[in-house]
Scaffold this motif. Sequence first.
Motif, short mmCIF file in Angstrom:
data_model
loop_
_atom_site.label_atom_id
_atom_site.label_comp_id
_atom_site.label_asym_id
_atom_site.label_seq_id
_atom_site.Cartn_x
_atom_site.Cartn_y
_atom_site.Cartn_z
N ILE A 63 12.88 -6.56 -3.12
CA ILE A 63 11.95 -7.51 -2.52
C ILE A 63 12.26 -7.72 -1.04
O ILE A 63 11.35 -7.81 -0.21
CB ILE A 63 11.96 -8.85 -3.29
N LYS A 64 13.53 -7.79 -0.70
CA LYS A 64 13.92 -8.06 0.69
C LYS A 64 13.74 -6.86 1.62
O LYS A 64 13.85 -7.00 2.82
CB LYS A 64 15.36 -8.55 0.73
N ASN A 65 13.48 -5.70 1.05
CA ASN A 65 13.34 -4.49 1.86
C ASN A 65 11.87 -4.30 2.23
O ASN A 65 11.05 -3.94 1.38
CB ASN A 65 13.85 -3.28 1.07
N VAL A 76 5.31 -2.47 -8.86
CA VAL A 76 6.34 -3.42 -9.30
C VAL A 76 5.68 -4.75 -9.66
O VAL A 76 6.03 -5.37 -10.69
CB VAL A 76 7.42 -3.60 -8.21
N ILE A 77 4.72 -5.18 -8.87
CA ILE A 77 4.01 -6.43 -9.17
C ILE A 77 3.30 -6.31 -10.52
O ILE A 77 3.37 -7.23 -11.35
CB ILE A 77 3.01 -6.79 -8.05
N ARG A 92 -2.42 -12.24 -8.33
CA ARG A 92 -3.22 -12.02 -7.12
C ARG A 92 -2.48 -12.51 -5.88
O ARG A 92 -2.53 -11.89 -4.83
CB ARG A 92 -4.58 -12.70 -7.24
N PHE A 93 -1.77 -13.62 -6.01
CA PHE A 93 -0.99 -14.15 -4.90
C PHE A 93 0.07 -13.14 -4.47
O PHE A 93 0.25 -12.88 -3.28
CB PHE A 93 -0.35 -15.48 -5.30
N LEU A 94 0.80 -12.57 -5.43
CA LEU A 94 1.83 -11.57 -5.10
C LEU A 94 1.20 -10.37 -4.41
O LEU A 94 1.78 -9.82 -3.46
CB LEU A 94 2.57 -11.14 -6.37
N LYS A 95 0.02 -9.99 -4.83
CA LYS A 95 -0.66 -8.85 -4.21
C LYS A 95 -1.15 -9.18 -2.80
O LYS A 95 -1.17 -8.30 -1.93
CB LYS A 95 -1.79 -8.35 -5.10
N PHE A 103 5.73 -9.41 1.44
CA PHE A 103 6.37 -9.48 0.12
C PHE A 103 7.87 -9.75 0.26
O PHE A 103 8.47 -10.38 -0.60
CB PHE A 103 6.12 -8.18 -0.65
N PHE A 104 8.46 -9.30 1.37
CA PHE A 104 9.90 -9.51 1.57
C PHE A 104 10.25 -10.98 1.77
O PHE A 104 11.41 -11.36 1.73
CB PHE A 104 10.43 -8.66 2.73
N PHE A 105 9.25 -11.84 1.98
CA PHE A 105 9.46 -13.29 2.09
C PHE A 105 9.46 -13.99 0.72
O PHE A 105 9.61 -15.20 0.66
CB PHE A 105 8.35 -13.94 2.92
N LEU A 106 9.27 -13.24 -0.35
CA LEU A 106 9.02 -13.85 -1.66
C LEU A 106 10.08 -14.86 -2.08
O LEU A 106 9.75 -15.94 -2.56
CB LEU A 106 8.86 -12.76 -2.73
#
Length: 191
Positions: A63-65, A76-77, A92-95, A103-106
């Motif tokens: 995730i951080k990459n 992955v999502i 949908r939010f993750l997408k 995405f790396f801010f998750l």
Amino acid sequence: MLRDLFSFKVNSKKSMKTFSETQRYAKAVYRLAYEAKSLDVLEKDFLNLKEILDQSADLKKFIKNPTYKYSVINNVIDALTKHLSFSDLFSRFLKVLNKNRRFFFLEKIVNNFFDLLLNERGEVLATLKLSHAISDSEKADIAKKLDDILKKKIKISFSVDPSLLVGSILQIGSTMIDTSAKTRLNNLLNK
């Protein structure tokens, strides 16, 4: 609809400060769930994600990459959504995060979401690390005293760290109070 996610006013009596980008994403998904009357479902999705992030160092690294391709992250999502039974809104939010290359801010967004949720409920998250174990009645007394002092409902978690020697470390939000002998000794040795 997605364009309007970041241009809303908070319907809360609490004053809101300027938010960082991760806070804006957390606030946007919170608002969507609030309006759809599905905050409990969203909270469950965030809890499930937080739990798997706490258990999987590999997923955290992934995730951080920010260099992974859009399609790889979407796969992955989809796998996480299927495995953890995420709601359509959360998926949908993750997408959207992936599409916006955020995405790396998750992990930060997850933490911001829980901060927001606690704030909206009038609750404060606290952790108390002690040098020794205490009884359940002592834990209840500490929680009640913190409730009374802060005039808010405290959600407190307790842990034991014998390396503290004596004393404790209390963290409430971003404030930390360290009364451990370990820290005091380290301070004396480093002077």
